[in-house]
Design a protein around this motif. Structure first.
Motif, short mmCIF file in Angstrom:
data_model
loop_
_atom_site.label_atom_id
_atom_site.label_comp_id
_atom_site.label_asym_id
_atom_site.label_seq_id
_atom_site.Cartn_x
_atom_site.Cartn_y
_atom_site.Cartn_z
N GLY A 428 0.80 -1.22 0.00
CA GLY A 428 0.00 0.00 0.00
C GLY A 428 0.83 1.27 0.00
O GLY A 428 0.39 2.31 0.51
N ALA A 429 2.03 1.20 -0.58
CA ALA A 429 2.89 2.39 -0.62
C ALA A 429 2.24 3.47 -1.49
O ALA A 429 1.46 3.18 -2.40
CB ALA A 429 4.26 2.03 -1.18
N HIS A 430 2.60 4.72 -1.20
CA HIS A 430 2.08 5.87 -1.94
C HIS A 430 3.11 6.27 -2.99
O HIS A 430 4.19 6.76 -2.64
CB HIS A 430 1.80 7.04 -1.00
N PRO A 431 2.83 6.08 -4.29
CA PRO A 431 3.82 6.44 -5.32
C PRO A 431 3.86 7.94 -5.54
O PRO A 431 2.81 8.61 -5.61
CB PRO A 431 3.31 5.71 -6.56
N ILE A 432 5.05 8.49 -5.67
CA ILE A 432 5.24 9.91 -5.99
C ILE A 432 6.18 9.96 -7.19
O ILE A 432 7.37 9.66 -7.07
CB ILE A 432 5.83 10.70 -4.81
#
Length: 949
Positions: A428-432
């Motif tokens: 569930g990482a947040h991609p930037i």
């Protein structure tokens, strides 16, 4: 705001009154507005209209619905700017502030910025303003799976923002004020735990402890009876604190700016120093700030910052980590995982964990044997701490997963050249995603290194440096450092180095492997699989702004499916970017590097074959589009087509074909030059010729002249006299439309001589018509008539009905200018009949425009308006922008003569906007008409463009 979807669908017309739509139009518009300024596929729109049972005629019915919808939207006179056909579907173009959902999102973003800097009251006020835009459930009253999915997303977003707003208001101690609202919200959403928790806090803060406990018991029973679940741990903790009466009435905000606790003397501080000249990245910094509030909840919060080499991933991570460090009082860990190091192997999991254990000063005799045991100890040390962990330069997810904390109190920032999709999907990482800098940010970066005075002194070279460094932070920093080391050198010196494609990468060489753009790119390239590396090299041969999957497949000579997978691999490695669905690009420095690698690893023969495959694909695709864009134009003799790996697009109609041309224009213009450079002369001139319809409709004069000048050289290069004629004739038309009459006359005269040498009667008539058009534009009526009558005689002899109609119209124009209105009317009616007979919509609209001009000159303004309106509808359908502007110009004068001032002004202003966009001189006439309130003598009427065909 003209468009509202936060409630029932509502569109306001120019008069401020609601527009009406039928059921299908409403569904189509709703789906387009759910994805503003994005392409929505035709199949998706068909499903939205018919759900599970679309009829066989659905594609045609969809097109008809779109056409009808365009006419009903605000500013229907300018609908091409609202709904546009794209190769893959349709896109609704909206300016900022036109759609309430966009205004809502902008207001939320402003509130989040206020919250990030500790302005809680201002943030809450901003959220209230944003929520006031809602007038009911999103798209209330509209059904269908696609619409219901989109409205559900918006409604969920609204509830989340309501919760955020109420949380901020509770932080300000406004418990009494929000109780009633929360009771109503919980009644509507009885199983929403966050909402119940807010109600419990509000009730407790209002002195109603028993009511707060009762709200919890009611939720607990509902969850157990309906779902067999217990409340979550956060709500259970809140319940326990209320029982002990230990809930603070106004808990401090958790933003790192305002919730910072002083660090203890033993807190770890492993962050490297931030870069001095850091610019931009505001959106990424804001996203990272927001993630801090999510720590301490259900799971560890992870951010993955990914982007190409030299884009500034580490600089951003370290800059933000320093900024947010006070919010992590137990310290910050940092490790360079060396995933793309040029000389050293990547850091192993064992090395990274042992490094962290050493940082915690764990005595060697207390470190267990075995990686699993050491990882367990590492997670135990983090379990009771609030720490920030930066895992820099990761190569793959397996490097990262063992280093993730097991508890939710920490925040992890990962940087990588790869997308690390697995972390996003599983953890569930947040991609930037980091993109190139904006032009403004790049200029600021140079100013930081060189000082504002030096930047201001050479604005031209600064702009060139920004462009030629491809907006890449590393390249800009290197060139700035070189310029700073030579303060007396003009910046134009460094710009000139970058202008040379062969030396471009040498110019951005900082002297060591970490400050050489070529070296930085190589770290990613050398880790590519063999086939992906081969495609990357070949992409350097492509000169256009981007490339599609079929074009890339043709370039490489591989199946489209394989090309798509390889492009995906390159995109994940950030060696190309998929900036639009199915369209891939890389910046100029990566292009130069790819070209270097191609020259080093691929033979000259292989490179030439790849270029020929690509140009062959471009030629076949352009031919398919041209057949629909200019169906009645005289065709050149056929070409022995070769097979291509990429599937050539199959266009349904004129709109699709023209939309493809618009999207591909930059690639096709570059392809003409590529054909010349690689001596593919026949493809070069044929490709230029196929662009005529696009250029004539949309008036891209610079591209028109540039491609056909190269096409003329190609025609002469392969010794094809008919091809030379074709290029000269088209160039003559372009020069005439730019009012470069001497050059236009020379081109048409040379074309006339060639046609007579080769016995080409069709061509002779075309050249005579072109010369007549040039003379007519210069008001040499007598000479113009001689050329046109000679052209007309030949065209009737050879049976060229399309050409005959063009020349008849041009003769009618001369009669109109001479004041012989009856003769002009008969000629235009003759041309109109021919156009309709052969099904030439383009020419039909032109003849109608001329008839409108005749009526206007005769004083029959009502009939003029009718003819011009009919012409306008067709010109808009064909997207013939210059002719559309001329129709509007005439209509504005006709309406003014009829005393319809408002309609006159609207038509003239629309014409002026198009004239200005196309850079046409007629804009000055319209400005004068508008200054005179739309009243002008008939002599102020513009001359319609004469076709040079």
């Amino acid at each position: 705001m003209r468009y509202r979807i936060l409630g029932a669908l509502r569109v306001l017309g120019q008069d401020g009154q609601p527009c009406t739509f039928d059921r299908r139009q409403s569904r189509i518009l709703a789906v387009l507005l759910l994805a503003p300024n994005q392409v929505v596929g035709r199949d998706y729109l068909i499903d939205a209209v018919w759900d599970t049972a679309p009829p066989p005629t659905a594609p045609r019915q969809l097109q008809n619905c779109i056409s009808a919808l365009r006419q009903r939207l605000p500013g229907a006179g300018n609908w091409k700017h609202v709904i546009a056909a794209e190769p893959a579907g349709y896109r609704i173009h909206l300016d900022p502030g036109q759609l309430d959902a966009q205004v809502f999102e902008a207001g939320v973003a402003e509130a989040q910025q206020q919250q990030a800097v500790g302005r809680i009251a201002d943030a809450a006020a901003k959220l209230r303003d944003a929520l006031a835009l809602w007038q009911g459930p999103a798209l209330a009253g509209l059904a269908g799976r696609a619409i219901e999915a989109g409205s559900a997303r918006l409604n969920e977003q609204r509830l989340t923002i309501v919760e955020d707003c109420l949380d901020l208001e509770l932080r300000q101690g406004r418990h009494h004020q929000v109780v009633s609202e929360l009771i109503e919200l919980v009644a509507e959403n009885p199983l929403r735990e966050i909402m119940v928790g807010l109600l419990m806090r509000a009730l407790h803060g209002s002195g109603r402890q028993s009511d707060a406990l009762r709200a919890y018991d009611l939720l607990r029973r509902r969850l157990r009876d309906e779902l067999g679940l217990d409340p979550g741990p956060q709500l259970q903790d809140l319940h326990a604190n209320i029982l002990r009466n230990t809930v603070p009435t106004a808990p401090p905000p958790t933003s790192p700016v305002v919730a910072a606790a002083p660090a203890g003397p033993t807190a770890l501080r492993q962050l490297p120093a931030p870069v001095r000249h850091f610019v931009g990245r505001d959106a990424a910094l804001t996203t990272l700030d927001r993630l801090v509030d999510a720590t301490g909840r259900d799971a560890v919060v992870i951010a993955v910052i990914h982007g190409t080499g030299g884009i500034g991933k580490t600089a951003l991570a370290v800059r933000w980590a320093h900024r947010a460090s006070l919010g992590f009082p137990d310290g910050q860990l940092f490790v360079n995982l060396r995933g793309f190091d040029p000389t050293r192997e990547p850091v192993t999991t064992a090395e990274a964990i042992r490094g962290f254990l050493d940082a915690f000063a764990i005595p060697p005799d207390q470190i267990p044997i075995g990686l699993d045991a050491q990882a367990s100890l590492y997670r135990s040390l983090l379990a009771e701490r609030r720490m920030l962990i930066v895992l820099d330069n990761a190569r793959h997810v397996d490097q990262v997963r063992p280093l993730l904390p097991g508890s939710s109190g920490c925040l992890v920032v990962v940087t990588s050249r790869n997308q690390l999709t697995g972390l996003v999907a599983v953890e569930g990482a947040h991609p930037i995603t980091l993109d190139l800098l904006s032009t403004y940010e790049a200029s600021r970066l140079l100013a930081g290194h060189l000082g504002p005075a030096r930047i201001a002194a050479e604005p031209g070279p600064v702009s060139e440096l920004v462009t030629r460094c491809a907006l890449l932070p590393l390249a800009l920093a290197i060139i700035a450092a070189r310029a700073a080391a030579h303060p007396t050198f003009p910046l134009a010196t460094f710009s000139a180095e970058l202008a040379d494609a062969q030396r471009r990468l040498d110019a951005v060489d900082g002297g060591d492997q970490f400050s050489q753009v070529r070296s930085v790119f190589s770290w990613s390239y050398q880790r590519l699989p063999t086939r992906a590396a081969a495609l990357f090299r070949l992409l350097g041969l492509h000169r256009g702004p981007d490339i599609t999957v079929p074009a890339a497949a043709s370039l490489a000579g591989i199946p489209a499916g394989q090309a798509r997978q390889l492009l995906t691999d390159l995109s994940r490695a950030h060696l190309v970017s998929e900036h639009a669905t199915g369209r891939y690009a890389f910046h100029d420095l990566l292009s130069a590097y790819a070209m270097e690698q191609a020259e080093a690893h691929d033979t000259a023969g292989d490179r030439r074959l790849a270029v020929r495959r690509l140009l062959t694909y471009d030629l076949r695709a352009a031919a398919a589009a041209d057949a629909l864009v200019a169906p009645h134009r005289r065709r050149t003799p056929g070409w022995g087509e070769e097979a291509t790996a990429g599937e050539v697009p199959a266009f349904v109609d004129h709109d699709e074909a023209l939309a493809w041309f618009e999207v591909e224009r930059g690639n096709l213009v570059a392809a003409v030059r590529l054909g010349w450079e690689h001596r593919e002369y026949e493809i070069g001139w044929r490709l230029a010729n196929l662009l005529w319809g696009l250029f004539h409709l949309e008036k891209h004069w610079d591209d028109w002249i540039a491609t056909h000048t190269i096409g003329l050289a190609c025609a002469r290069g392969c010794g094809d006299r008919r091809a030379e004629f074709t290029m000269l004739s088209s160039l003559g038309t372009a020069y005439r439309e730019r009012q470069r009459f001497a050059e236009a006359t020379r081109c048409h005269q040379q074309a006339l001589e060639l046609s007579r040498e080769t016995g080409d009667r069709h061509g002779e008539a075309q050249a005579l018509n072109g010369l007549g058009a040039v003379c007519g534009d210069q008001r040499d009526i007598a000479q113009s008539r001689r050329y046109l009558l000679a052209s007309l005689a030949i065209r009737r002899q050879v049976g060229d009905r399309w050409g005959e109609a063009i020349t008849v119209c041009n003769l009618g124009e001369e009669d109109l200018q001479a004041g012989d209105l009856e003769s002009a009317r008969k000629l235009f009616l003759t041309a109109l009949a021919i156009r309709r007979e052969i099904g030439d919509r383009w020419g039909e609209a032109t003849a109608l425009s001329y008839l409108g001009q005749v009526c206007q000159a005769a004083g029959d303004h009502a009939e003029a308006a009718r003819s011009l309106t009919e012409a306008l509808v067709i010109h808009r359908e064909l997207r013939a922008y210059s002719m559309e502007a001329l129709d509007l110009h005439h209509l504005g004068v006709a309406y003014g003569s009829l005393g319809e001032g408002a309609r006159s002004e609207q038509a003239l202003r629309e014409a002026l906007a198009i004239y200005r966009r196309l850079g046409m001189a007629d804009a000055a006439e319209v400005e004068l008409l508008l200054a005179a309130d739309g009243r002008a003598p008939s002599s102020a009427l513009p001359t319609l463009d004469i076709l040079g065909g």
